[in-house]
Design a protein around this motif. Structure first.
Motif, PDB file in Angstrom:
ATOM      1  N   ALA A   1      39.762  38.194  32.243  1.00  0.00           N
ATOM      2  CA  ALA A   1      39.906  37.933  33.671  1.00  0.00           C
ATOM      3  C   ALA A   1      41.345  38.163  34.139  1.00  0.00           C
ATOM      4  CB  ALA A   1      39.475  36.502  33.984  1.00  0.00           C
ATOM      5  N   VAL A   2      42.315  37.721  33.333  1.00  0.00           N
ATOM      6  CA  VAL A   2      43.725  37.945  33.689  1.00  0.00           C
ATOM      7  C   VAL A   2      44.004  39.441  33.776  1.00  0.00           C
ATOM      8  CG1 VAL A   2      46.105  37.707  32.909  1.00  0.00           C
ATOM      9  CG2 VAL A   2      44.549  35.760  32.754  1.00  0.00           C
ATOM     10  N   ALA A   3      43.527  40.212  32.795  1.00  0.00           N
ATOM     11  CA  ALA A   3      43.741  41.656  32.795  1.00  0.00           C
ATOM     12  C   ALA A   3      43.066  42.317  33.990  1.00  0.00           C
ATOM     13  CB  ALA A   3      43.215  42.261  31.498  1.00  0.00           C
ATOM     14  N   GLY A   4      41.931  41.780  34.403  1.00  0.00           N
ATOM     15  CA  GLY A   4      41.200  42.387  35.501  1.00  0.00           C
ATOM     16  C   GLY A   4      41.889  42.261  36.838  1.00  0.00           C
ATOM     17  N   TYR A   5      42.721  41.215  37.011  1.00  0.00           N
ATOM     18  CA  TYR A   5      43.307  40.995  38.335  1.00  0.00           C
ATOM     19  C   TYR A   5      44.224  42.135  38.774  1.00  0.00           C
ATOM     20  CZ  TYR A   5      45.399  38.806  42.383  1.00  0.00           C
ATOM     21  OH  TYR A   5      45.820  38.564  43.657  1.00  0.00           O
ATOM     22  N   PRO A   6      45.289  42.483  38.043  1.00  0.00           N
ATOM     23  CA  PRO A   6      46.155  43.566  38.521  1.00  0.00           C
ATOM     24  C   PRO A   6      45.471  44.925  38.560  1.00  0.00           C
ATOM     25  CG  PRO A   6      46.768  42.966  36.289  1.00  0.00           C
ATOM     26  CD  PRO A   6      45.781  41.938  36.764  1.00  0.00           C
ATOM     27  N   LEU A   7      44.496  45.126  37.675  1.00  0.00           N
ATOM     28  CA  LEU A   7      43.815  46.415  37.633  1.00  0.00           C
ATOM     29  C   LEU A   7      42.863  46.607  38.810  1.00  0.00           C
ATOM     30  CD1 LEU A   7      43.007  46.785  33.822  1.00  0.00           C
ATOM     31  CD2 LEU A   7      45.008  47.587  35.121  1.00  0.00           C
ATOM     32  N   THR A   8      42.554  45.516  39.517  1.00  0.00           N
ATOM     33  CA  THR A   8      41.686  45.624  40.692  1.00  0.00           C
ATOM     34  C   THR A   8      42.437  45.330  41.987  1.00  0.00           C
ATOM     35  OG1 THR A   8      40.981  43.329  40.266  1.00  0.00           O
ATOM     36  CG2 THR A   8      39.551  45.089  39.468  1.00  0.00           C
ATOM     37  N   PHE A   9      43.354  44.357  41.963  1.00  0.00           N
ATOM     38  CA  PHE A   9      44.021  43.965  43.203  1.00  0.00           C
ATOM     39  C   PHE A   9      44.977  45.047  43.713  1.00  0.00           C
ATOM     40  CE2 PHE A   9      47.513  41.845  45.516  1.00  0.00           C
ATOM     41  CZ  PHE A   9      46.773  41.350  46.583  1.00  0.00           C
ATOM     42  N   TYR A  10      45.837  45.558  42.844  1.00  0.00           N
ATOM     43  CA  TYR A  10      46.804  46.556  43.303  1.00  0.00           C
ATOM     44  C   TYR A  10      46.127  47.823  43.818  1.00  0.00           C
ATOM     45  CZ  TYR A  10      50.726  43.753  41.645  1.00  0.00           C
ATOM     46  OH  TYR A  10      51.654  42.748  41.466  1.00  0.00           O
ATOM     47  N   PRO A  11      45.124  48.374  43.124  1.00  0.00           N
ATOM     48  CA  PRO A  11      44.406  49.508  43.719  1.00  0.00           C
ATOM     49  C   PRO A  11      43.697  49.150  45.029  1.00  0.00           C
ATOM     50  CG  PRO A  11      44.027  49.436  41.365  1.00  0.00           C
ATOM     51  CD  PRO A  11      44.725  48.156  41.725  1.00  0.00           C
ATOM     52  N   ALA A  12      43.208  47.903  45.139  1.00  0.00           N
ATOM     53  CA  ALA A  12      42.578  47.484  46.394  1.00  0.00           C
ATOM     54  C   ALA A  12      43.581  47.507  47.530  1.00  0.00           C
ATOM     55  CB  ALA A  12      41.977  46.087  46.238  1.00  0.00           C
ATOM     56  N   VAL A  13      44.796  47.054  47.258  1.00  0.00           N
ATOM     57  CA  VAL A  13      45.852  47.095  48.272  1.00  0.00           C
ATOM     58  C   VAL A  13      46.137  48.529  48.689  1.00  0.00           C
ATOM     59  CG1 VAL A  13      48.320  46.697  48.672  1.00  0.00           C
ATOM     60  CG2 VAL A  13      46.921  44.913  47.604  1.00  0.00           C
ATOM     61  N   ALA A  14      46.184  49.440  47.702  1.00  0.00           N
ATOM     62  CA  ALA A  14      46.468  50.843  48.000  1.00  0.00           C
ATOM     63  C   ALA A  14      45.372  51.466  48.861  1.00  0.00           C
ATOM     64  CB  ALA A  14      46.637  51.624  46.701  1.00  0.00           C
ATOM     65  N   ARG A  15      44.126  51.013  48.713  1.00  0.00           N
ATOM     66  CA  ARG A  15      43.008  51.619  49.441  1.00  0.00           C
ATOM     67  C   ARG A  15      42.749  50.952  50.781  1.00  0.00           C
ATOM     68  NH1 ARG A  15      39.869  54.994  45.948  1.00  0.00           N
ATOM     69  NH2 ARG A  15      38.361  55.114  47.654  1.00  0.00           N
ATOM     70  N   THR A  16      42.922  49.636  50.862  1.00  0.00           N
ATOM     71  CA  THR A  16      42.556  48.916  52.088  1.00  0.00           C
ATOM     72  C   THR A  16      43.755  48.359  52.840  1.00  0.00           C
ATOM     73  OG1 THR A  16      42.341  46.745  51.023  1.00  0.00           O
ATOM     74  CG2 THR A  16      40.434  48.196  50.936  1.00  0.00           C
ATOM     75  N   GLY A  17      44.918  48.322  52.202  1.00  0.00           N
ATOM     76  CA  GLY A  17      46.069  47.674  52.815  1.00  0.00           C
ATOM     77  C   GLY A  17      46.198  46.242  52.345  1.00  0.00           C
ATOM     78  N   VAL A  18      47.381  45.704  52.527  1.00  0.00           N
ATOM     79  CA  VAL A  18      47.667  44.347  52.055  1.00  0.00           C
ATOM     80  C   VAL A  18      46.777  43.322  52.740  1.00  0.00           C
ATOM     81  CG1 VAL A  18      49.447  42.550  51.922  1.00  0.00           C
ATOM     82  CG2 VAL A  18      50.048  44.934  51.483  1.00  0.00           C
ATOM     83  N   ALA A  19      46.563  43.479  54.049  1.00  0.00           N
ATOM     84  CA  ALA A  19      45.849  42.458  54.816  1.00  0.00           C
ATOM     85  C   ALA A  19      44.429  42.261  54.313  1.00  0.00           C
ATOM     86  CB  ALA A  19      45.850  42.833  56.296  1.00  0.00           C
ATOM     87  N   VAL A  20      43.654  43.352  54.284  1.00  0.00           N
ATOM     88  CA  VAL A  20      42.251  43.237  53.893  1.00  0.00           C
ATOM     89  C   VAL A  20      42.122  42.794  52.440  1.00  0.00           C
ATOM     90  CG1 VAL A  20      40.086  44.498  53.582  1.00  0.00           C
ATOM     91  CG2 VAL A  20      41.512  44.920  55.599  1.00  0.00           C
ATOM     92  N   ALA A  21      42.906  43.394  51.549  1.00  0.00           N
ATOM     93  CA  ALA A  21      42.828  43.036  50.128  1.00  0.00           C
ATOM     94  C   ALA A  21      43.185  41.576  49.905  1.00  0.00           C
ATOM     95  CB  ALA A  21      43.753  43.934  49.308  1.00  0.00           C
ATOM     96  N   THR A  22      44.194  41.091  50.612  1.00  0.00           N
ATOM     97  CA  THR A  22      44.618  39.702  50.458  1.00  0.00           C
ATOM     98  C   THR A  22      43.536  38.742  50.941  1.00  0.00           C
ATOM     99  OG1 THR A  22      46.941  40.297  50.713  1.00  0.00           O
ATOM    100  CG2 THR A  22      46.365  37.992  51.076  1.00  0.00           C
ATOM    101  N   VAL A  23      42.947  39.043  52.091  1.00  0.00           N
ATOM    102  CA  VAL A  23      41.905  38.175  52.634  1.00  0.00           C
ATOM    103  C   VAL A  23      40.733  38.071  51.665  1.00  0.00           C
ATOM    104  CG1 VAL A  23      40.094  38.040  54.379  1.00  0.00           C
ATOM    105  CG2 VAL A  23      42.435  38.411  55.068  1.00  0.00           C
ATOM    106  N   ILE A  24      40.277  39.214  51.151  1.00  0.00           N
ATOM    107  CA  ILE A  24      39.090  39.208  50.292  1.00  0.00           C
ATOM    108  C   ILE A  24      39.385  38.569  48.940  1.00  0.00           C
ATOM    109  CG2 ILE A  24      37.413  40.669  49.104  1.00  0.00           C
ATOM    110  CD1 ILE A  24      37.737  42.653  51.422  1.00  0.00           C
ATOM    111  N   ALA A  25      40.511  38.955  48.320  1.00  0.00           N
ATOM    112  CA  ALA A  25      40.819  38.462  46.976  1.00  0.00           C
ATOM    113  C   ALA A  25      41.238  36.994  46.993  1.00  0.00           C
ATOM    114  CB  ALA A  25      41.916  39.310  46.342  1.00  0.00           C
ATOM    115  N   LEU A  26      42.286  36.674  47.757  1.00  0.00           N
ATOM    116  CA  LEU A  26      42.790  35.301  47.750  1.00  0.00           C
ATOM    117  C   LEU A  26      41.931  34.375  48.593  1.00  0.00           C
ATOM    118  CD1 LEU A  26      46.653  35.877  47.901  1.00  0.00           C
ATOM    119  CD2 LEU A  26      45.187  35.513  45.931  1.00  0.00           C
ATOM    120  N   GLY A  27      41.367  34.889  49.681  1.00  0.00           N
ATOM    121  CA  GLY A  27      40.497  34.050  50.487  1.00  0.00           C
ATOM    122  C   GLY A  27      39.192  33.724  49.775  1.00  0.00           C
ATOM    123  N   GLY A  28      38.694  34.673  48.962  1.00  0.00           N
ATOM    124  CA  GLY A  28      37.444  34.431  48.253  1.00  0.00           C
ATOM    125  C   GLY A  28      37.605  33.622  46.987  1.00  0.00           C
TER     126      GLY A  28
END
Length: 312
Positions: A90-117
């Protein structure tokens, strides 16, 4: 996870009214600088490689400096070793999914979905796997914090100027939130069984470091070895990984994973304030209202209630 883990948990030992929330909130403040720091990396480095490099360095530091890390696997039973393996994945999965999510959707959307969820997922996972039913206080505080986080970071796009959301980016951000919820819950349960927080996180992050090291070497070995790249990796590894997770682990020993994941919603608030004060960005009034609602939810969890019942 085995039944009865919640009952085995000792009551939090408090050295002050904010003994548990304070280190978690401190970590969240430092995590809020991650986006600004990673943006300073040399251009052309894949987002996943930046996150993987920081995790590899920070995971190694956590493992080498935490007493009991080397012997933890030997004193754990079979079920606990499986939990450590799940936590590492799970720890390994976080940077491998969050950083690419930021690159594709932007900080705002990625932050809301990842940290908000994450806090919602953590509460649901605890409910289904540990039979730990969330309290009304946790539900109200989490709802306020998630709502405030959403309004805060999506405020600039609420006027209809936002670009279409990338579906794959949304999926990656959701997986990042699930990864965060899982390793917070796993770490919290192992700490509750009497294992030192530093050793638990040291082993999980060392395992994750080994898993993501090929990504860091393949994606950014040349660029990240420059002075600029090394400085970014050093900050991400030593501060936002090593220091922050030492604080986070200490906080998990004094509060629950469900509450901890909600408290870390302070991170997007810090990131937004840094954007205004450091990068010269502007926030509309609706975003400042969201910040106020988010702060209200965090305060509701950070300040102990009148009773000493369950926090979750």
């Amino acid at each position: 996870m085995p039944d009865g883990a919640t009952a085995a948990r000792p009551r939090p030992r408090r050295t002050g009214t904010l003994a548990g929330p304070l280190p978690i909130l401190t970590a969240a403040v430092l995590w809020g600088t991650t986006g600004t720091a990673s943006s300073l990396a040399p251009s052309g480095v894949p987002a996943a490689a930046i996150g993987a490099a920081g995790l590899a360095l920070g995971g190694l530091l956590l493992f080498l400096t935490a007493p009991g890390s080397r012997s933890l696997a030997g004193v754990c039973n079979g079920g606990e070793r499986r939990l450590l393996a799940v936590g590492s994945l799970a720890v390994a999965g976080y940077p491998l999914t969050f950083y690419p999510a930021v690159a594709r959707t932007g900080v705002a959307v990625a932050t809301v979905i990842a940290l908000g969820g994450a806090p919602v997922l953590a509460g649901l996972l605890a409910w289904f796997t540990l039979r730990s039913r969330p309290s009304a206080r946790w539900a109200a505080a989490t709802a306020a914090a998630v709502l405030g986080c959403t309004v805060l970071v999506l405020g600039p796009g609420l006027a209809g100027d936002g670009a279409p959301v990338d579906a794959l980016g949304v999926l990656l951000a959701g997986l990042a939130g699930l990864s965060y919820a899982v390793y917070a819950l796993v770490g919290g349960q192992l700490i509750a069984r009497g294992h030192a927080s530093g050793a638990v996180l040291g082993v999980m992050f060392a395992g994750a470091a080994l898993l993501v090291l090929p990504v860091a070497l393949w994606g950014g070995a040349g660029s990240l070895l420059t002075v600029r790249g090394a400085a970014v990796v050093l900050y991400l590894g030593a501060v936002t990984t090593f220091l922050c997770y030492r604080l986070f682990g200490h906080g998990l020993g004094h509060t629950t994973p469900q509450v901890a994941t909600t408290l870390t919603l302070a991170e997007p608030a810090v990131a937004a304030v840094l954007g205004v004060t450091v990068l010269g960005e502007r926030l509309p009034g609706v975003s400042w209202c969201g910040l106020a609602v988010l702060a209200l939810g965090i305060v509701l969890l950070a300040v102990p209630g009148g009773t000493r019942g369950r926090d979750t």
